[in-house]
Design a protein around this motif. Structure first.
Motif, PDB file in Angstrom:
ATOM      1  N   UNK A 181     -19.328   6.030  -3.641  1.00 37.11           N
ATOM      2  CA  UNK A 181     -19.720   4.635  -3.633  1.00 37.11           C
ATOM      3  C   UNK A 181     -18.918   3.861  -2.585  1.00 37.11           C
ATOM      4  N   UNK A 182     -19.568   2.897  -1.942  1.00 35.08           N
ATOM      5  CA  UNK A 182     -18.916   2.117  -0.891  1.00 35.08           C
ATOM      6  C   UNK A 182     -17.641   1.413  -1.320  1.00 35.08           C
ATOM      7  N   UNK A 183     -17.595   0.771  -2.510  1.00 33.17           N
ATOM      8  CA  UNK A 183     -16.375   0.068  -2.925  1.00 33.17           C
ATOM      9  C   UNK A 183     -15.185   0.991  -3.167  1.00 33.17           C
ATOM     10  N   UNK A 184     -15.421   2.305  -3.295  1.00 37.71           N
ATOM     11  CA  UNK A 184     -14.313   3.241  -3.515  1.00 37.71           C
ATOM     12  C   UNK A 184     -13.601   3.598  -2.222  1.00 37.71           C
ATOM     13  N   UNK A 185     -14.145   3.156  -1.091  1.00 35.40           N
ATOM     14  CA  UNK A 185     -13.617   3.545   0.218  1.00 35.40           C
ATOM     15  C   UNK A 185     -12.863   2.387   0.856  1.00 35.40           C
ATOM     16  N   UNK A 186     -11.714   2.694   1.431  1.00 36.19           N
ATOM     17  CA  UNK A 186     -10.942   1.719   2.201  1.00 36.19           C
ATOM     18  C   UNK A 186     -10.999   2.121   3.668  1.00 36.19           C
ATOM     19  N   UNK A 187     -10.764   1.160   4.543  1.00 32.57           N
ATOM     20  CA  UNK A 187     -10.743   1.422   5.986  1.00 32.57           C
ATOM     21  C   UNK A 187      -9.326   1.218   6.486  1.00 32.57           C
ATOM     22  N   UNK A 188      -8.799   2.224   7.181  1.00 29.12           N
ATOM     23  CA  UNK A 188      -7.455   2.159   7.734  1.00 29.12           C
ATOM     24  C   UNK A 188      -7.504   2.425   9.235  1.00 29.12           C
ATOM     25  N   UNK A 189      -6.720   1.662   9.972  1.00 30.03           N
ATOM     26  CA  UNK A 189      -6.620   1.860  11.414  1.00 30.03           C
ATOM     27  C   UNK A 189      -5.568   2.909  11.742  1.00 30.03           C
ATOM     28  N   UNK A 190      -5.667   3.551  12.906  1.00 28.19           N
ATOM     29  CA  UNK A 190      -4.620   4.490  13.336  1.00 28.19           C
ATOM     30  C   UNK A 190      -3.284   3.760  13.494  1.00 28.19           C
ATOM     31  N   UNK A 191      -2.172   4.494  13.468  1.00 28.86           N
ATOM     32  CA  UNK A 191      -0.843   3.880  13.547  1.00 28.86           C
ATOM     33  C   UNK A 191      -0.652   2.976  14.756  1.00 28.86           C
ATOM     34  N   UNK A 192      -1.272   3.314  15.868  1.00 31.09           N
ATOM     35  CA  UNK A 192      -1.084   2.529  17.091  1.00 31.09           C
ATOM     36  C   UNK A 192      -1.691   1.143  16.989  1.00 31.09           C
ATOM     37  N   UNK A 194      -2.082  -0.459  13.760  1.00 31.81           N
ATOM     38  CA  UNK A 194      -1.666  -1.119  12.528  1.00 31.81           C
ATOM     39  C   UNK A 194      -0.215  -0.800  12.213  1.00 31.81           C
ATOM     40  N   UNK A 195       0.618  -1.829  12.140  1.00 34.79           N
ATOM     41  CA  UNK A 195       2.032  -1.622  11.858  1.00 34.79           C
ATOM     42  C   UNK A 195       2.267  -1.101  10.443  1.00 34.79           C
ATOM     43  N   UNK A 196       1.407  -1.465   9.515  1.00 32.50           N
ATOM     44  CA  UNK A 196       1.595  -1.076   8.117  1.00 32.50           C
ATOM     45  C   UNK A 196       0.975   0.276   7.801  1.00 32.50           C
ATOM     46  N   UNK A 197       0.335   0.889   8.783  1.00 30.85           N
ATOM     47  CA  UNK A 197      -0.323   2.170   8.531  1.00 30.85           C
ATOM     48  C   UNK A 197       0.719   3.274   8.292  1.00 30.85           C
ATOM     49  N   UNK A 198       0.583   4.067   7.222  1.00 30.84           N
ATOM     50  CA  UNK A 198       1.517   5.162   6.973  1.00 30.84           C
ATOM     51  C   UNK A 198       1.314   6.301   7.961  1.00 30.84           C
ATOM     52  N   UNK A 199       2.185   7.263   7.899  1.00 30.50           N
ATOM     53  CA  UNK A 199       2.098   8.434   8.760  1.00 30.50           C
ATOM     54  C   UNK A 199       0.806   9.193   8.437  1.00 30.50           C
ATOM     55  N   UNK A 200      -0.126   9.184   9.382  1.00 31.16           N
ATOM     56  CA  UNK A 200      -1.432   9.801   9.148  1.00 31.16           C
ATOM     57  C   UNK A 200      -1.300  11.285   8.870  1.00 31.16           C
ATOM     58  N   UNK A 201      -0.541  11.980   9.672  1.00 30.49           N
ATOM     59  CA  UNK A 201      -0.406  13.433   9.521  1.00 30.49           C
ATOM     60  C   UNK A 201       0.133  13.780   8.147  1.00 30.49           C
ATOM     61  N   UNK A 202       1.102  12.980   7.666  1.00 32.37           N
ATOM     62  CA  UNK A 202       1.700  13.257   6.367  1.00 32.37           C
ATOM     63  C   UNK A 202       0.726  12.903   5.239  1.00 32.37           C
ATOM     64  N   UNK A 203       0.031  11.773   5.397  1.00 31.09           N
ATOM     65  CA  UNK A 203      -0.857  11.305   4.337  1.00 31.09           C
ATOM     66  C   UNK A 203      -2.068  12.201   4.180  1.00 31.09           C
ATOM     67  N   UNK A 204      -2.675  12.613   5.284  1.00 35.20           N
ATOM     68  CA  UNK A 204      -3.894  13.400   5.212  1.00 35.20           C
ATOM     69  C   UNK A 204      -3.646  14.810   4.715  1.00 35.20           C
ATOM     70  N   UNK A 205      -2.387  15.222   4.637  1.00 35.43           N
ATOM     71  CA  UNK A 205      -2.087  16.553   4.124  1.00 35.43           C
ATOM     72  C   UNK A 205      -2.240  16.612   2.607  1.00 35.43           C
ATOM     73  N   UNK A 206      -2.339  15.444   1.962  1.00 36.06           N
ATOM     74  CA  UNK A 206      -2.505  15.399   0.513  1.00 36.06           C
ATOM     75  C   UNK A 206      -3.954  15.682   0.149  1.00 36.06           C
TER      76      UNK A 206
END
Length: 273
Positions: A181-192, A194-206
């Motif tokens: 469902x659309x409301x279950x999805x969030x949109x995140x920008x790459x680290x470059x 967004x300052x608040x974006x977490x480490x993509x490589x680390x997060x996507x490993x989950x």
């Protein structure tokens, strides 16, 4: 290429039903009469009578019941078996039409009926439906983690109960449709971006959280929400419906790279038995 196909049902090499005979059956059901049905279907009474007689003879159960004429006149109607034959024929005709339509759409996987349906006809309340194949099933005490590979090679994970895995007979190599469902999805920008974006490589490993990378191809706003569409590849896209106050969304532009982020527990899997 544009093909025309005529669906014909045969029994022991002898024609049983074709478009003209099915049209006759439908006309008889509509008019309650073989003679009137013949006129509506564009057949002579003799041709219609012979067709009805032959179909009734070939069928294990009669397709048409007729009453002899009298003071109130004769009549005819389809039996339950006749009604089901018409419904089955129309279903096969629809599937055949989908197959012909799919030939001209390279995004439709012709090796899978589920894939064809998901692209051309499957409608659900979930905004997103992604066709793929199960690559792995990781068993836990009360749930299973299912890894699905989409057509482009992109992977996502779904967390479902072990009972659902058994009930759906899920196994490696089986085709599925992932519904989100659309409301279950969030949109995140790459680290470059967004300052608040977490480490993509680390997060996507989950494996409990999905991060699907794509390009923004549509942004629609109203007073409270923003609908963002990401094109993941030439075959798949995913749509998120999020709060208008999201910092990442406020700076989002068409053509930006972004991630669709959603928990594996928010993915529903559908398959054919």
């Amino acid at each position: 290429m544009d093909f025309d196909a005529i669906l014909t049902l045969s029994q022991q090499g002898k024609m049983f039903a074709n478009p003209r005979r099915i049209a006759l059956l439908k006309a008889i059901a509509c008019t309650g009469s073989i003679s009137q049905g013949a006129k509506q279907a564009g057949l002579s009474y003799k041709a219609a009578y012979d067709a009805v007689k032959e179909m009734n003879k070939q069928s294990e159960s009669p397709l048409i019941e007729s009453e002899k004429g009298g003071k109130g006149g004769g009549g005819a109607s389809l039996t339950t078996h006749g009604q089901r034959l018409v419904q089955m024929y129309e279903l096969l005709d629809q599937i055949q039409s989908m197959g012909l339509e799919a030939l001209n759409d390279d995004s439709v996987p012709l090796h899978s009926l589920l894939g064809v349906m998901s692209k051309l006809s499957l409608q659900t309340s979930a905004r997103n439906q992604l066709f793929g194949t199960i690559a792995d099933i990781e068993n836990h005490a009360l749930h299973d983690l299912i890894t699905v590979v989409l057509q482009s090679g992109i992977t996502l994970t779904a967390t479902i109960t072990h009972g659902s895995t058994v009930r759906l007979n899920l196994q490696r190599g089986k085709d599925v449709v992932a519904l989100i469902k659309g409301p279950a999805i969030d949109i995140k920008l790459p680290p470059s971006l967004s300052k608040e974006q977490p480490d993509i490589a680390k997060t996507t490993s989950s494996s409990e959280q999905n991060w699907l990378k794509g390009k923004v191809t549509a942004i629609d706003r109203d007073d409270n929400s923003v609908e963002v569409t990401l094109t993941l590849n030439q075959d798949d896209e995913i749509c998120a419906l999020i709060d208008k106050g999201s910092e990442d969304v406020s700076t989002l532009n068409l053509g930006d790279e972004a991630y669709a982020v959603f928990p594996s527990a928010q993915v529903i899997l559908a398959t054919l038995s």
